[in-house]
Design a protein around this motif. Structure first.
Motif, PDB file in Angstrom:
ATOM      1  N   ILE A 352      -7.805  -7.038   8.927  1.00  0.00           N
ATOM      2  CA  ILE A 352      -7.673  -7.243   7.474  1.00  0.00           C
ATOM      3  C   ILE A 352      -6.280  -6.800   7.007  1.00  0.00           C
ATOM      4  N   LEU A 353      -5.815  -5.634   7.469  1.00  0.00           N
ATOM      5  CA  LEU A 353      -4.496  -5.148   7.027  1.00  0.00           C
ATOM      6  C   LEU A 353      -3.386  -6.048   7.571  1.00  0.00           C
ATOM      7  N   TYR A 354      -3.543  -6.497   8.813  1.00  0.00           N
ATOM      8  CA  TYR A 354      -2.536  -7.384   9.397  1.00  0.00           C
ATOM      9  C   TYR A 354      -2.461  -8.696   8.602  1.00  0.00           C
ATOM     10  N   GLN A 355      -3.604  -9.274   8.277  1.00  0.00           N
ATOM     11  CA  GLN A 355      -3.607 -10.521   7.507  1.00  0.00           C
ATOM     12  C   GLN A 355      -3.054 -10.297   6.099  1.00  0.00           C
ATOM     13  N   ALA A 356      -3.372  -9.136   5.520  1.00  0.00           N
ATOM     14  CA  ALA A 356      -2.839  -8.852   4.179  1.00  0.00           C
ATOM     15  C   ALA A 356      -1.317  -8.763   4.241  1.00  0.00           C
ATOM     16  N   ALA A 357      -0.799  -8.141   5.308  1.00  0.00           N
ATOM     17  CA  ALA A 357       0.660  -7.992   5.431  1.00  0.00           C
ATOM     18  C   ALA A 357       1.335  -9.349   5.612  1.00  0.00           C
ATOM     19  N   LEU A 358       0.674 -10.271   6.316  1.00  0.00           N
ATOM     20  CA  LEU A 358       1.271 -11.593   6.547  1.00  0.00           C
ATOM     21  C   LEU A 358       1.154 -12.502   5.333  1.00  0.00           C
ATOM     22  N   ARG A 359       0.110 -12.316   4.562  1.00  0.00           N
ATOM     23  CA  ARG A 359      -0.194 -13.259   3.472  1.00  0.00           C
ATOM     24  C   ARG A 359       0.155 -12.606   2.135  1.00  0.00           C
ATOM     25  N   THR A 360       1.451 -12.647   1.836  1.00  0.00           N
ATOM     26  CA  THR A 360       1.939 -11.894   0.681  1.00  0.00           C
ATOM     27  C   THR A 360       1.340 -12.380  -0.645  1.00  0.00           C
ATOM     28  N   LYS A 361       1.203 -13.702  -0.742  1.00  0.00           N
ATOM     29  CA  LYS A 361       0.692 -14.231  -2.015  1.00  0.00           C
ATOM     30  C   LYS A 361      -0.720 -13.686  -2.301  1.00  0.00           C
ATOM     31  N   GLN A 362      -1.541 -13.774  -1.284  1.00  0.00           N
ATOM     32  CA  GLN A 362      -2.921 -13.303  -1.473  1.00  0.00           C
ATOM     33  C   GLN A 362      -2.981 -11.782  -1.630  1.00  0.00           C
TER      34      GLN A 362
END
Ligand code: HEM
Length: 528
Positions: A352-362
């Motif tokens: 979840i944290l990795y995806q949050a870091a990659l997906r700045t808009k979201q």
């Protein structure tokens, strides 16, 4: 009308059933054609018309070697860490039902990639569903330490009446929202300590250390200690010394995480003789049993002098101690929660944290939502606040759909069934490969698009049984409310103050035991 995330979640089967056809233009017309209600009995006529089991497509076993070799890492054609790709490959090569037979010393595996069939099986599974899992733990509980576990050995790795009896004793206190509510403040305190640790661990660029995934384990260990044992284990304290109890707990949890996968997936020789790895596993488990027993006895002592006016004054552990009057039930419950409640949540949080870091808009959308719900960062969190974080929860749900932490669930058939038109005999282990079905366009519109909104808007296809991160039915994850709480508290506290970025080589996802980014999780944490 917007569809609420909760209505779609695995915890509300009735609501789920009603919410299933969200779009106009029925995405699941096959169900309508067959007219088979998901809970209907399979009639004699259906059995009579079914194709034989031997015709189920799948890789053919080689004489003598069987199919086991395919699953053995390196020499086989399938690498265990590539398991997610293998399950997809099965679908592409053989279709929506695949038989992997000829596995030495174990029943056939049957992969089912049809969300309608998965739904039907879950809904018909009866009062004691059988989830084949954790053979090491089964042997430990039922043979090595039968003296301790006796006739009520818990829920994990336990089946039939023994499972039902134990689950019915602990399910109510664990799953009641009223219990979970009591843990918002304790989990918030643990999480504040964790964030403090993260702040201090950053390098000059703001990047977290190579071993940050281990630190996430320490946080989840501390959370589960608070929930299952009523203590702060001290795993997040900055000055842990070698040989101290927190360090030994961290090592034991790490050991369990790393080696259970090896024992169960790569080197199952312990089934036949006690290998050194097996002996270490047993010692490690004995350590956990001793740890739980000690803390539960302490809780029992505290309870003797505690002033209790209503059930609400009691912690989860105290409620179980009081209602059962047998500290062993509480000890085994704590052990089960600890055994499955550390790496599942840790790996989920890495993802979840990795995806949050990659997906700045979201990520910004989550941060904005969190700021709106929690304008004052110094105000303690409440359950009601967390409940309002709809987009944040939808983000997590979407990560689970696309990168399912638990790659699949399974059931051993307890009676013959007809699945995808084939007569499947009792005893076969059916695998529901969530990691694949959650990404099939037959069940989810534009599955390759990361779109948290799909869980809120109610537009497009979204078969409720295509992606079930916590399983379903009577055996559904016992810790899911705590898992959700821990994830929400972490995101609310972290994204309220920090922006996450990632500036290193992209991480591949791999299966160790769970499905998670593989490699140093060097997230960058920047004050907003
Ligand atoms: C994001 C994190 C987690 C995920 C994705 C997850 C997923 C699952 C799944 C798929 C199952 C099997 C359900 C079924 O057979 O239908 C399960 C079972 C279980 N989980 Fe979790 N889990 C998570 C966190 C936790 C936590 C934190 C705890 C403990 C506090 C926990 C305790 C359990 C237990 C005790 C079972 C066995 C239930 C039974 O067999 O009766 N889980 N979990």
């Amino acid at each position: 009308m917007g569809r609420s995330l909760r209505a779609l979640s695995a915890y509300a089967p009735t609501a789920l059933k009603n919410a299933r056809y969200s779009s106009s233009g029925c995405p699941f017309s096959k169900r309508q054609q067959s007219q088979i209600a998901p809970t209907a009995e399979v009639s004699e006529e259906i059995f009579a018309n079914a194709k034989p089991y031997s015709e189920v497509p799948g890789p053919k076993p080689i004489p003598i070697l069987g199919n086991t070799w395919r699953m053995v890492p390196v020499i086989g054609q399938f690498d265990i860490s590539e398991f997610a790709k293998v399950t997809k490959l099965f679908l592409d090569r053989y279709g929506r039902i695949v038989r992997l037979g000829g596995l030495i010393g174990r029943p056939d595996l049957l992969f089912v990639y049809d969300a309608d069939e998965i739904e039907r099986m879950y809904r018909r599974e009866g009062p004691t569903p059988f989830r084949p899992a954790m053979p090491c733990l089964v042997k430990y509980k039922s043979e090595v330490r039968k003296d301790f576990f006796g006739e009520l050995p818990g829920v994990v790795g336990v089946h039939g009446e023994q499972w039902r009896k134990f689950r019915s004793k602990v399910q109510r206190p664990i799953l009641q929202p009223q219990t979970v509510k009591k843990y918002v403040a304790p989990i918030e305190m643990v999480t504040e300590d964790f964030i403090k640790y993260m702040e201090g661990a950053r390098d000059e660029n703001g990047d977290l250390p190579h071993e940050f995934d281990n630190d996430i384990h320490r946080w989840s260990l501390e959370c589960i200690g608070r929930v299952a044992l009523d203590v702060r284990l001290g795993c997040l304290s900055p000055d842990i010394t070698t040989n101290s109890e927190p360090q030994r707990i961290i090592d034991a949890a790490k050991y369990a995480l790393r080696n259970v996968a090896v024992l169960e997936l790569k080197a199952p020789y312990w089934r036949y003789f006690p290998t050194p790895l097996w002996t270490k596993y047993v010692n490690n488990m004995n350590f956990f049993v001793e740890l739980c027993s000690r803390y539960i006895n302490e809780a029992l002592e505290r309870l003797k002098t505690k002033k209790v006016t209503s059930e609400n004054d009691l912690s989860l552990l105290e409620r179980v101690l009081k209602s059962e009057g047998d500290p062993k039930i509480a000890t085994i419950m704590a052990l089960d929660l600890i055994l499955v409640g550390i790496d599942t949540i840790s790996m989920a949080v890495c993802s979840i944290l990795y995806q949050a870091a990659l997906r700045t808009k979201q990520q910004e959308k989550m941060a904005e939502e969190i700021r709106t719900v929690l304008p004052d960062p110094s105000k303690p969190l409440t359950y009601a606040d967390l409940d309002k974080l709809h987009y944040t929860k939808a983000f997590v749900r979407e990560v689970f759909r696309m990168y399912s932490t638990v790659i699949g669930n399974g059931r051993t058939l307890q009676e013959d069934d007809v699945i995808c038109g084939y007569h499947i005999p009792k005893g076969v282990q059916v695998v529901f490969p969530t990691i694949v079905t959650g990404n099939m366009d037959q069940f989810v519109s534009d599955p390759e698009e990361f779109k948290p909104e799909r869980w809120l808007e109610g537009s497009g296809k979204l078969h409720p049984f295509a992606s079930l991160p916590y399983g379903f039915g009577a055996r559904i994850c016992l810790g899911r409310r705590f898992a959700d709480l821990e994830i929400q508290v972490l995101l609310a506290k972290l994204l309220r103050r920090y922006r996450l970025e990632y500036h290193h080589e992209p991480l591949e996802y791999a299966v160790t035991f769970m499905y998670a980014p593989d490699g140093p999780l060097r997230l960058r944490m920047i004050e907003r």
